[in-house]
Design a protein around this motif. Structure first.
Motif, PDB file in Angstrom:
ATOM      1  N   GLY A   1       0.789  -1.230   0.000  1.00 15.80           N
ATOM      2  CA  GLY A   1       0.000   0.000   0.000  1.00 15.80           C
ATOM      3  C   GLY A   1       0.817   1.273   0.000  1.00 15.80           C
ATOM      4  O   GLY A   1       0.275   2.362  -0.174  1.00 15.80           O
ATOM      5  N   HIS A   2       2.143   1.136   0.168  1.00 16.50           N
ATOM      6  CA  HIS A   2       3.006   2.327   0.204  1.00 16.50           C
ATOM      7  C   HIS A   2       4.042   2.341  -0.904  1.00 16.50           C
ATOM      8  O   HIS A   2       4.744   3.313  -1.094  1.00 16.50           O
ATOM      9  CB  HIS A   2       3.721   2.428   1.549  1.00 16.50           C
ATOM     10  N   GLY A   3       4.190   1.262  -1.614  1.00 16.92           N
ATOM     11  CA  GLY A   3       5.258   1.223  -2.600  1.00 16.92           C
ATOM     12  C   GLY A   3       6.601   1.252  -1.907  1.00 16.92           C
ATOM     13  O   GLY A   3       6.765   0.759  -0.798  1.00 16.92           O
ATOM     14  N   LEU A   4       7.582   1.859  -2.560  1.00 21.75           N
ATOM     15  CA  LEU A   4       8.911   2.000  -1.962  1.00 21.75           C
ATOM     16  C   LEU A   4       9.064   3.412  -1.407  1.00 21.75           C
ATOM     17  O   LEU A   4       8.751   4.384  -2.083  1.00 21.75           O
ATOM     18  CB  LEU A   4      10.005   1.773  -3.011  1.00 21.75           C
TER      19      LEU A   4
ATOM     20  N   GLU B   1      12.558  10.093   2.987  1.00 18.98           N
ATOM     21  CA  GLU B   1      11.175  10.342   3.392  1.00 18.98           C
ATOM     22  C   GLU B   1      10.842   9.797   4.785  1.00 18.98           C
ATOM     23  O   GLU B   1      10.068  10.397   5.532  1.00 18.98           O
ATOM     24  CB  GLU B   1      10.259   9.692   2.351  1.00 18.98           C
TER      25      GLU B   1
ATOM     26  N   PHE C   1      19.083  -2.095  -8.157  1.00 17.60           N
ATOM     27  CA  PHE C   1      18.593  -2.571  -6.876  1.00 17.60           C
ATOM     28  C   PHE C   1      19.187  -3.908  -6.474  1.00 17.60           C
ATOM     29  O   PHE C   1      19.446  -4.780  -7.313  1.00 17.60           O
ATOM     30  CB  PHE C   1      17.068  -2.714  -6.916  1.00 17.60           C
ATOM     31  N   GLY C   2      19.375  -4.061  -5.160  1.00 20.01           N
ATOM     32  CA  GLY C   2      19.743  -5.346  -4.608  1.00 20.01           C
ATOM     33  C   GLY C   2      18.520  -6.238  -4.488  1.00 20.01           C
ATOM     34  O   GLY C   2      17.398  -5.814  -4.760  1.00 20.01           O
TER      35      GLY C   2
ATOM     36  N   SER D   1       5.272  11.153   1.666  1.00 14.63           N
ATOM     37  CA  SER D   1       4.205  11.540   0.745  1.00 14.63           C
ATOM     38  C   SER D   1       4.427  10.801  -0.563  1.00 14.63           C
ATOM     39  O   SER D   1       5.555  10.645  -1.018  1.00 14.63           O
ATOM     40  CB  SER D   1       4.225  13.030   0.503  1.00 14.63           C
ATOM     41  N   GLN D   2       3.331  10.320  -1.132  1.00 14.46           N
ATOM     42  CA  GLN D   2       3.420   9.558  -2.360  1.00 14.46           C
ATOM     43  C   GLN D   2       3.404  10.526  -3.530  1.00 14.46           C
ATOM     44  O   GLN D   2       2.520  11.371  -3.635  1.00 14.46           O
ATOM     45  CB  GLN D   2       2.231   8.590  -2.421  1.00 14.46           C
TER      46      GLN D   2
ATOM     47  N   TYR E   1       9.997   0.908 -13.444  1.00 17.02           N
ATOM     48  CA  TYR E   1      10.715  -0.253 -12.961  1.00 17.02           C
ATOM     49  C   TYR E   1       9.769  -1.444 -12.927  1.00 17.02           C
ATOM     50  O   TYR E   1       8.566  -1.289 -12.744  1.00 17.02           O
ATOM     51  CB  TYR E   1      11.255  -0.013 -11.542  1.00 17.02           C
TER      52      TYR E   1
ATOM     53  N   GLN F   1       9.197  -5.316 -11.026  1.00 19.11           N
ATOM     54  CA  GLN F   1       9.574  -6.145  -9.898  1.00 19.11           C
ATOM     55  C   GLN F   1       8.865  -7.482 -10.014  1.00 19.11           C
ATOM     56  O   GLN F   1       7.633  -7.559  -9.932  1.00 19.11           O
ATOM     57  CB  GLN F   1       9.210  -5.485  -8.565  1.00 19.11           C
TER      58      GLN F   1
ATOM     59  N   LEU G   1      13.951  -4.537  -7.758  1.00 16.58           N
ATOM     60  CA  LEU G   1      13.418  -3.825  -8.910  1.00 16.58           C
ATOM     61  C   LEU G   1      14.432  -3.758 -10.035  1.00 16.58           C
ATOM     62  O   LEU G   1      15.638  -3.647  -9.789  1.00 16.58           O
ATOM     63  CB  LEU G   1      13.023  -2.401  -8.511  1.00 16.58           C
TER      64      LEU G   1
ATOM     65  N   PHE H   1       6.306  -0.233 -11.440  1.00 17.66           N
ATOM     66  CA  PHE H   1       6.298   0.990 -10.641  1.00 17.66           C
ATOM     67  C   PHE H   1       6.796   2.161 -11.465  1.00 17.66           C
ATOM     68  O   PHE H   1       7.786   2.046 -12.195  1.00 17.66           O
ATOM     69  CB  PHE H   1       7.231   0.847  -9.438  1.00 17.66           C
TER      70      PHE H   1
ATOM     71  N   ILE I   1      11.008   9.089  -6.158  1.00 17.25           N
ATOM     72  CA  ILE I   1       9.849   8.798  -5.337  1.00 17.25           C
ATOM     73  C   ILE I   1       8.980   7.838  -6.115  1.00 17.25           C
ATOM     74  O   ILE I   1       8.581   8.134  -7.252  1.00 17.25           O
ATOM     75  CB  ILE I   1       9.072  10.074  -4.960  1.00 17.25           C
ATOM     76  N   PHE I   2       8.684   6.694  -5.512  1.00 20.57           N
ATOM     77  CA  PHE I   2       7.978   5.630  -6.202  1.00 20.57           C
ATOM     78  C   PHE I   2       6.483   5.684  -5.945  1.00 20.57           C
ATOM     79  O   PHE I   2       6.024   6.086  -4.874  1.00 20.57           O
ATOM     80  CB  PHE I   2       8.500   4.271  -5.727  1.00 20.57           C
ATOM     81  N   GLY I   3       5.739   5.210  -6.932  1.00 15.36           N
ATOM     82  CA  GLY I   3       4.316   5.003  -6.752  1.00 15.36           C
ATOM     83  C   GLY I   3       4.067   3.644  -6.123  1.00 15.36           C
ATOM     84  O   GLY I   3       4.998   2.905  -5.795  1.00 15.36           O
ATOM     85  N   THR I   4       2.799   3.302  -5.991  1.00 15.96           N
ATOM     86  CA  THR I   4       2.427   2.062  -5.302  1.00 15.96           C
ATOM     87  C   THR I   4       2.363   0.858  -6.235  1.00 15.96           C
ATOM     88  O   THR I   4       2.231  -0.259  -5.774  1.00 15.96           O
ATOM     89  CB  THR I   4       1.076   2.219  -4.602  1.00 15.96           C
TER      90      THR I   4
END
Lengths: 112, 115
Positions: free
Chosen positions: A40-43, A59, A103-104, B1-2, B35, B37, B43, B88, B104-107
């Motif tokens: 629900g939050h992504g990264l 963040e 990314f790892g 913040s998204q 990206y 995943q 990712l 993403f 900043i990534f989305g969901t």
């Protein structure tokens, strides 16, 4: 093998314990990043580093500490783990002048 | 913040069909990246489009960017079962006086391609 590695891949710890997640890259990329991924939050970015000895908050930095004494390593420490820090943690790196991040494989951390 | 919001959250299609995912964001950007995943993995970068570009192609991928609407779309043509993954969008802004790119990534959009 060249690349970006994380250790451990899985970790279970108890509330209040200190935990350090390791990240190592062999490309000599200047920039390194720590993210956490939650449903629900992504990264979300925790901390990042532009070079050895240069780090900055992202963040969601509260409860985390980073250091970067060597270009190739960027450890993330949870000083006193809480259940809300249960998550999958990803480290990433990128070279100067590039937007793309590498990314790892991630560390799945469970805090009981 | 998204920053980025992907739409739809989940998409199921048949092999051979095209898949379109959309991303909306809120503030000015330097670039936008997509990206992929796979389940349980890290990712992988697919494509980057700069704020002064409107469209970019890479193999079966086509990305568009509309900075006036603060939106982007990713089109995967002739999808394959191996395209099954989460996708993403990530918006890049410059920090350190323009020296680096903070994402900043989305969901994410979960794409399932049925064989």
């Amino acid at each position: 093998d060249a690349g970006i590695t994380q250790s451990p891949r899985y970790k279970i710890t108890e509330t209040g314990r200190q935990v350090t997640l390791m990240c190592h890259q062999t490309w000599s990329h200047s920039y390194m990043f720590w993210y956490r991924q939650d449903l629900g939050h992504g990264l979300r970015l925790i901390y990042y580093s532009a070079a050895a000895d240069i780090t900055d908050k992202g963040e969601v930095p509260d409860g985390y500490v980073v250091s970067r004494s060597k270009t190739e390593n960027f450890p993330l420490t949870l000083e006193s783990a809480t259940r809300s820090q249960t998550s999958v943690y990803f480290c990433a790196s990128k070279p100067s002048g590039s937007g793309e991040q590498y990314f790892g494989p991630g560390t799945r951390l469970t805090v009981t | 913040s998204q920053q980025g919001e992907e739409d739809p959250q989940a998409l199921s299609i048949q092999e051979g069909e095209n898949a379109t995912m959309n991303c909306s964001y809120k503030t000015s950007i330097n670039n936008l990246q997509w990206y992929r995943q796979n389940s349980g993995r890290g990712l992988v970068h697919l494509i980057l489009i700069r704020s002064n570009e409107r469209e970019k192609h890479s193999g079966r991928l086509r990305v568009t960017l509309d900075t006036s609407k603060k939106s982007s779309s990713l089109l995967i043509t002739a999808s394959r079962a191996a395209d099954t993954a989460s996708y993403f969008c990530a918006t890049g802004t410059l920090v350190y006086g323009g020296a680096t790119n903070k994402l900043i990534f989305g969901t994410g959009t979960l794409l399932a391609v049925q064989p």
